[in-house]
Design a protein around this motif. Structure first.
Motif, PDB file in Angstrom:
ATOM      1  N   ASN A  39      43.895  -4.961 -46.622  1.00  0.00           N
ATOM      2  CA  ASN A  39      45.149  -5.070 -45.881  1.00  0.00           C
ATOM      3  C   ASN A  39      45.253  -6.437 -45.235  1.00  0.00           C
ATOM      4  OD1 ASN A  39      44.557  -1.722 -44.807  1.00  0.00           O
ATOM      5  ND2 ASN A  39      46.050  -2.372 -46.310  1.00  0.00           N
ATOM      6  N   GLY A  40      46.410  -7.011 -45.341  1.00  0.00           N
ATOM      7  CA  GLY A  40      46.640  -8.292 -44.669  1.00  0.00           C
ATOM      8  C   GLY A  40      46.089  -9.489 -45.401  1.00  0.00           C
ATOM      9  N   SER A  41      45.595  -9.291 -46.629  1.00  0.00           N
ATOM     10  CA  SER A  41      44.992 -10.436 -47.334  1.00  0.00           C
ATOM     11  C   SER A  41      46.046 -11.343 -47.968  1.00  0.00           C
ATOM     12  CB  SER A  41      44.003  -9.935 -48.383  1.00  0.00           C
ATOM     13  OG  SER A  41      44.656  -9.061 -49.285  1.00  0.00           O
ATOM     14  N   GLY A  42      47.309 -10.873 -48.050  1.00  0.00           N
ATOM     15  CA  GLY A  42      48.369 -11.759 -48.533  1.00  0.00           C
ATOM     16  C   GLY A  42      49.010 -11.351 -49.846  1.00  0.00           C
ATOM     17  N   LYS A  43      48.769 -10.132 -50.293  1.00  0.00           N
ATOM     18  CA  LYS A  43      49.313  -9.685 -51.584  1.00  0.00           C
ATOM     19  C   LYS A  43      50.844  -9.615 -51.553  1.00  0.00           C
ATOM     20  CE  LYS A  43      46.999  -5.827 -51.310  1.00  0.00           C
ATOM     21  NZ  LYS A  43      46.363  -6.005 -49.995  1.00  0.00           N
ATOM     22  N   SER A  44      51.371  -8.937 -50.541  1.00  0.00           N
ATOM     23  CA  SER A  44      52.834  -8.837 -50.455  1.00  0.00           C
ATOM     24  C   SER A  44      53.450 -10.207 -50.208  1.00  0.00           C
ATOM     25  CB  SER A  44      53.242  -7.887 -49.327  1.00  0.00           C
ATOM     26  OG  SER A  44      52.857  -6.568 -49.639  1.00  0.00           O
ATOM     27  N   THR A  45      52.759 -11.013 -49.430  1.00  0.00           N
ATOM     28  CA  THR A  45      53.267 -12.357 -49.160  1.00  0.00           C
ATOM     29  C   THR A  45      53.421 -13.137 -50.463  1.00  0.00           C
ATOM     30  OG1 THR A  45      52.170 -12.322 -47.024  1.00  0.00           O
ATOM     31  CG2 THR A  45      52.854 -14.482 -47.859  1.00  0.00           C
ATOM     32  N   PHE A  87      59.640  -3.370 -54.612  1.00  0.00           N
ATOM     33  CA  PHE A  87      59.279  -3.572 -53.209  1.00  0.00           C
ATOM     34  C   PHE A  87      58.307  -2.517 -52.688  1.00  0.00           C
ATOM     35  CE2 PHE A  87      62.402  -6.689 -51.283  1.00  0.00           C
ATOM     36  CZ  PHE A  87      62.852  -7.175 -52.496  1.00  0.00           C
ATOM     37  N   GLN A  88      57.404  -2.987 -51.838  1.00  0.00           N
ATOM     38  CA  GLN A  88      56.534  -2.032 -51.141  1.00  0.00           C
ATOM     39  C   GLN A  88      57.391  -1.155 -50.229  1.00  0.00           C
ATOM     40  OE1 GLN A  88      53.216  -3.861 -49.052  1.00  0.00           O
ATOM     41  NE2 GLN A  88      52.373  -1.894 -48.427  1.00  0.00           N
ATOM     42  N   TYR A  89      58.386  -1.764 -49.563  1.00  0.00           N
ATOM     43  CA  TYR A  89      59.310  -1.015 -48.719  1.00  0.00           C
ATOM     44  C   TYR A  89      60.747  -1.293 -49.172  1.00  0.00           C
ATOM     45  CZ  TYR A  89      55.075  -0.960 -45.932  1.00  0.00           C
ATOM     46  OH  TYR A  89      53.777  -0.797 -45.527  1.00  0.00           O
ATOM     47  N   THR A 208      47.772  -2.818 -55.786  1.00  0.00           N
ATOM     48  CA  THR A 208      47.446  -1.423 -55.454  1.00  0.00           C
ATOM     49  C   THR A 208      46.131  -1.312 -54.691  1.00  0.00           C
ATOM     50  OG1 THR A 208      47.121   0.788 -56.366  1.00  0.00           O
ATOM     51  CG2 THR A 208      46.268  -1.043 -57.665  1.00  0.00           C
ATOM     52  N   HIS A 209      46.014  -0.202 -53.970  1.00  0.00           N
ATOM     53  CA  HIS A 209      44.739   0.136 -53.331  1.00  0.00           C
ATOM     54  C   HIS A 209      44.071   1.298 -54.062  1.00  0.00           C
ATOM     55  CE1 HIS A 209      45.279  -2.558 -49.968  1.00  0.00           C
ATOM     56  NE2 HIS A 209      46.482  -2.064 -49.737  1.00  0.00           N
ATOM     57  N   HIS A 210      44.738   1.831 -55.083  1.00  0.00           N
ATOM     58  CA  HIS A 210      44.206   3.013 -55.754  1.00  0.00           C
ATOM     59  C   HIS A 210      43.924   2.717 -57.222  1.00  0.00           C
ATOM     60  CE1 HIS A 210      45.478   5.055 -52.165  1.00  0.00           C
ATOM     61  NE2 HIS A 210      46.672   4.484 -52.314  1.00  0.00           N
TER      62      HIS A 210
HETATM   63  N1  LIG Z   1      57.011 -11.724 -41.276  1.00  0.00           N
HETATM   64  C1  LIG Z   1      55.750 -12.030 -40.905  1.00  0.00           C
HETATM   65  N2  LIG Z   1      55.524 -12.726 -39.774  1.00  0.00           N
HETATM   66  C2  LIG Z   1      54.274 -13.038 -39.410  1.00  0.00           C
HETATM   67  N3  LIG Z   1      53.189 -12.695 -40.098  1.00  0.00           N
HETATM   68  C3  LIG Z   1      53.353 -12.026 -41.227  1.00  0.00           C
HETATM   69  C4  LIG Z   1      54.640 -11.640 -41.701  1.00  0.00           C
HETATM   70  N4  LIG Z   1      54.502 -10.965 -42.852  1.00  0.00           N
HETATM   71  C5  LIG Z   1      53.182 -10.927 -43.106  1.00  0.00           C
HETATM   72  N5  LIG Z   1      52.494 -11.545 -42.133  1.00  0.00           N
HETATM   73  C6  LIG Z   1      51.052 -11.664 -42.061  1.00  0.00           C
HETATM   74  O1  LIG Z   1      50.574 -12.192 -43.273  1.00  0.00           O
HETATM   75  C7  LIG Z   1      49.345 -11.598 -43.605  1.00  0.00           C
HETATM   76  C8  LIG Z   1      49.412 -11.067 -45.028  1.00  0.00           C
HETATM   77  O2  LIG Z   1      50.288  -9.950 -45.044  1.00  0.00           O
HETATM   78  P1  LIG Z   1      50.683  -9.207 -46.387  1.00  0.00           P
HETATM   79  O3  LIG Z   1      51.755  -8.247 -46.071  1.00  0.00           O
HETATM   80  O4  LIG Z   1      50.931 -10.195 -47.430  1.00  0.00           O
HETATM   81  O5  LIG Z   1      49.337  -8.402 -46.712  1.00  0.00           O
HETATM   82  P2  LIG Z   1      49.011  -7.414 -47.872  1.00  0.00           P
HETATM   83  O6  LIG Z   1      47.869  -7.983 -48.603  1.00  0.00           O
HETATM   84  O7  LIG Z   1      50.221  -7.094 -48.654  1.00  0.00           O
HETATM   85  O8  LIG Z   1      48.532  -6.120 -47.063  1.00  0.00           O
HETATM   86  P3  LIG Z   1      48.736  -4.555 -47.323  1.00  0.00           P
HETATM   87  O9  LIG Z   1      47.646  -4.171 -48.249  1.00  0.00           O
HETATM   88  O10 LIG Z   1      48.493  -3.951 -45.980  1.00  0.00           O
HETATM   89  O11 LIG Z   1      50.095  -4.331 -47.852  1.00  0.00           O
HETATM   90  C9  LIG Z   1      49.071 -10.538 -42.564  1.00  0.00           C
HETATM   91  O12 LIG Z   1      48.176 -11.064 -41.612  1.00  0.00           O
HETATM   92  C10 LIG Z   1      50.408 -10.301 -41.926  1.00  0.00           C
HETATM   93  O13 LIG Z   1      50.293  -9.924 -40.585  1.00  0.00           O
END
Ligand SMILES: Nc1ncnc2c1ncn2[C@@H]1O[C@H](COP(=O)(O)OP(=O)(O)OP(=O)(O)O)[C@@H](O)[C@H]1O
Ligand SMILES: [Mg+2]
Lengths: 277, 473
Positions: A39-45, A87-89, A208-210
């Motif tokens: 979680n939070g590693s940057g995948k969605s980003t 989209f995830q959401y 994915t996580h699964h």
């Molecule tokens: N709009 C935002 N403003 C500030 N920080 C953000 C924003 N969106 C994401 N982040 C930060 O960027 C980092 C990566 O988030 P991201 O959503 O890409 O993670 P992820 O790998 O998709 O996680 P998950 O498995 O929980 O979906 C996280 O630390 C998150 O808090």
């Protein structure tokens, strides 16, 4: 010839906070890739940055398809070049009927040179196509007349994303946790549907996580992200290992990234209001 | 001379996409009153129309009332409106025709461009076309006429149905109601008169189309609709005007009587050019178990002040107002609704949706009043505003005067901005930013638009899209 999506040394910030720190990725049309990471590693980003969300600023590096840079392109141009993000959401758009929305989207994506206001694809053809795609995905016909994602359950929203994927038939589809929020029957159903859609014309990047989604759609390559970078790549076995043992091993093998992850988490925790005892 | 398109663009004061901004030559007009407002002008209008003495007196006393009434201090900015710089009566052709071919060419061409004859062929039960001060064309399906339906212009009604006319005229909105009702009462001309006899249900809409053509024109139509017991009618009006750099004034009075068990729906799709002041008084009296509905689409105009009212006079009466306002650059839509519960067990609903863009301002102004003793009433008010950018403005002024405890009154209001996440989502599916915004706006008003008959729903969406075009940035 098959197309190539290329991400080179990508740095992306959100509100001046650097989230992606030098991501490299190459995906060829027809391939299946898994994108994993805690979680939070940057995948969605990464997914949003690829699709061109205006808040995600590309600070350095390049995204390209067949050598054409996407960096300056609006999301709609990227969609017309064959990029798609489930989209995830998924977002709710009240008052806009699924069928009207999709007819417009399909028209634009299939006729990339269409000018605004020009005619949409013929109604009859579109209806027939939509109907069969919905049947294949087990979506009730009445959903075509419902407002986009309005009042949909979590699982229904995810299916709606796959329906859009099926209608738009992109070259590169990114599925951001399409399996989350689905019950196990639905995961199976959606996995099968995706494997039917996959083929030589479509690349799929599965976040994915699964493991279920990957069982039906075996990735050629698994990428693991940590603290905004891709730190490891491997074959299907890597996904399997991560699923069984978690990310401890990855963190051990990449202590620098793990430390950064710790720091970011601590910084975030520091911002949380201290709860009164 | 053909329609002069060029002048329209030159005179354009920045509404860009307004497509009805063209105007015709006024050379062949039968009569144009000099500018200004005084007893002579009012007497002249009455004389030209060859009216009975009572109407002449009614006009002249209304003029006195107009002078006495102050300008409203609330609502929009009215101080730039110069009452002496307006032509109060303009007659473009000799009389009302029953055949489009007999309507003077230039005027007929205008209605062709507005698509009226075509709509008439396709789905209307009757049409009135008012051009400047007078109705120039009128039709009504034969079988409706045989059933005793009257659909005529208000001047003809006074002449041809004097008793019916006098029984109701001015009873719903007396001249002293407000300054603009007084003005209309003094200088009124044209408008629709409808009588639907007991039990007659008119399936297809009756439509009136109001067109202002010349500069500094004042249009003051007067509409009177009587729906007798158990009858039903859907009346639709559309309005456009050329774009000029100086002001025109449209100030109508609409009076409606909906008798027991009857239904009346009054739909307005107003699309004035942005130099028109649109100050209209609309009111209906709804009797036992009847239903009155106002569907009010306000696009265009510089300033619109319009609050269609329904007086629920007897038990079981229902009133509903659906209102859509779109305020673009330099425009102020001050619109809303009034519901007055005078009897027990009466019901009302107001749904208002407003959209403001490019510095436009949309205000909802509404009143729900429940008289003492009107027990068991229910009223539900929902107003939603959508702001397309941070220069635009939206206000809500909901007034409640509830003199009875045993009632259910609900009010909800929301203001939203077009969301970045929605835009991104739609754009990621190939929609351009303009298409995505337009889609979000269309979705925002969809709950109201779906209440309209197909043709009007399409028209409304098309108008909204035109307003949205090129608006992003
Ligand atoms: N709009 C935002 N403003 C500030 N920080 C953000 C924003 N969106 C994401 N982040 C930060 O960027 C980092 C990566 O988030 P991201 O959503 O890409 O993670 P992820 O790998 O998709 O996680 P998950 O498995 O929980 O979906 C996280 O630390 C998150 O808090
Ligand atoms: Mg994520």
């Amino acid at each position: 010839m098959s197309s190539l999506l290329k991400v080179e040394n990508l740095y992306v910030s959100i509100d001046d906070k650097m989230i992606l720190k030098g991501v490299d990725l190459e995906v060829r049309q027809g391939e299946i890739h898994a994108l994993m990471g805690p979680n939070g590693s940057g995948k969605s980003t990464l997914a949003y940055a690829l699709m061109g969300h205006p808040k995600y600023e590309i600070v350095d590096g390049e995204i390209s398809i067949d050598g054409v840079s996407l960096n300056e392109l609006e999301p709609d141009s990227r969609a017309r070049m064959g990029l798609f993000l489930a989209f995830q959401y998924p977002v709710t758009v009240p008052g806009v009927k699924v069928a009207d929305f999709l007819r417009h989207a399909v028209t634009n994506v299939r006729n990339p040179n269409r000018k605004e206001g020009e005619g949409l694809i013929p109604m009859r053809e579109f209806r027939a196509e939509l109907k069969s795609r919905m049947e294949e995905l087990g979506i009730e016909a009445e959903f075509a007349r419902r407002y986009l994602n309005d009042g949909f359950s979590g699982g229904e929203k995810k299916r709606m994303e796959i329906l859009q994927l099926a209608m738009l038939r992109p070259k590169f589809a990114i599925l951001d946790e399409t399996d989350s929020g689905l019950d196990s029957d639905a995961v199976r159903f959606v996995s099968e549907a995706i494997s039917r859609l996959a083929g030589p014309d479509m690349a799929i990047i599965i976040i994915t996580h699964h493991e279920r989604l990957l069982e039906f759609n075996r990735p050629q390559l698994t990428h693991v992200m940590l603290a905004g970078r891709v730190v490891e790549r491997g074959e299907a076995a890597l996904a399997h290992e991560l699923h069984d043992q978690g990310y401890a091993g990855v963190r051990l093998r990449h202590p620098d990234a793990a430390a950064e992850e710790q720091e970011a988490a601590a910084a975030l925790a520091g911002k949380q209001p201290v709860l009164a005892k | 001379m053909a329609t002069d398109l060029k002048t329209a663009t030159e005179d354009d004061i920045g509404v860009g996409e307004y497509q009805y901004g063209f105007h015709d030559s006024t050379d062949k007009y039968v009569f144009t009153a000099r500018k200004g407002l005084d007893r002579d002008i009012v007497a002249q209008i009455s004389e030209m129309k060859d009216e009975p003495a009572w109407m002449r007196e009614f006009r002249l006393s209304s003029l006195e009332t107009f002078w006495k009434k102050p300008l409203p201090l609330w609502g929009g900015e009215l101080r730039n409106l110069d009452f002496q710089d307006i032509h109060y009566y303009v007659k473009a052709s000799l009389g009302q025709e029953r055949n489009w071919d007999d309507v003077p060419d230039e005027i007929r061409k205008t209605y062709d461009r507005l698509g009226i004859p075509e709509a008439e062929r396709k789905y209307l039960a009757g049409v009135k076309a008012q051009y400047e001060s007078e109705v120039v064309y009128g039709s009504l399906h034969e079988d409706l006429a045989k059933q005793g339906v009257i659909f005529t212009d208000t001047d003809s009604a006074m002449r041809d149905h004097p008793d019916l006319f006098r029984e109701y005229f001015g009873t719903v909105i007396p001249p002293a109601d407000n300054k603009f009702a007084a003005l209309n009462s003094a200088v009124w001309s044209g408008g629709s008169f409808i009588y639907v006899p007991k039990g007659v249900k008119i399936e297809f809409p009756l439509q009136a189309y109001f067109r202002i053509n010349s500069e500094n024109m004042g249009q003051f139509e007067r509409t009177l609709i009587i729906v007798d017991e158990g009858a039903s009618v859907h009346y639709v009006e559309g309005c456009t005007a050329p774009t000029y750099s100086s002001e025109s004034l449209h100030s109508a009075v609409v009076e409606i009587i909906v008798k027991r068990g009857a239904r009346c729906r009054y739909t307005t799709i107003q699309n004035w050019s942005s130099n028109v002041y649109n100050l209209v008084t609309k009111r209906a009296m709804a009797y036992g178990d009847s239903l009155m509905e106002w569907v009010d689409g306000n696009l265009g105009s510089r300033l619109t002040m319009k609050y269609p009212a329904i007086y629920l006079m007897e038990p079981g009466a229902r009133g509903e107002t659906l209102s859509i306002a779109f305020a673009g650059k330099g425009q102020h839509q001050d619109a809303g609704a009034k519901m007055v519960h005078c009897a027990p067990n009466t019901y009302s609903r107001i749904i208002s949706k407003s959209i403001s863009k490019s510095g436009g301002r949309a205000s909802y102004r509404g009143l729900v009043k429940v008289a003492n003793g009107a027990t068991g009433c229910k009223s539900n008010v929902v107003c939603d505003a959508l702001l397309l950018d941070s220069d635009s403005r939206s206000d809500t002024y909901p007034y409640m005067e509830i003199d009875e405890d045993n009632v259910v009154i609900e009010h909800e209001a929301s203001v939203s901005k077009i969301s970045d996440e929605q835009l991104f989502y739609l754009m990621s599916r190939g929609m351009t930013e303009a298409e995505a915004s337009s889609m979000i706006v269309t979705g925002f008003i969809e709950p109201l638009v779906k209440e309209l008959p197909m043709e009007y729903a399409v028209e409304m969406n098309r108008l909204i899209e035109l307003q949205m075009e090129g608006s992003i940035g």
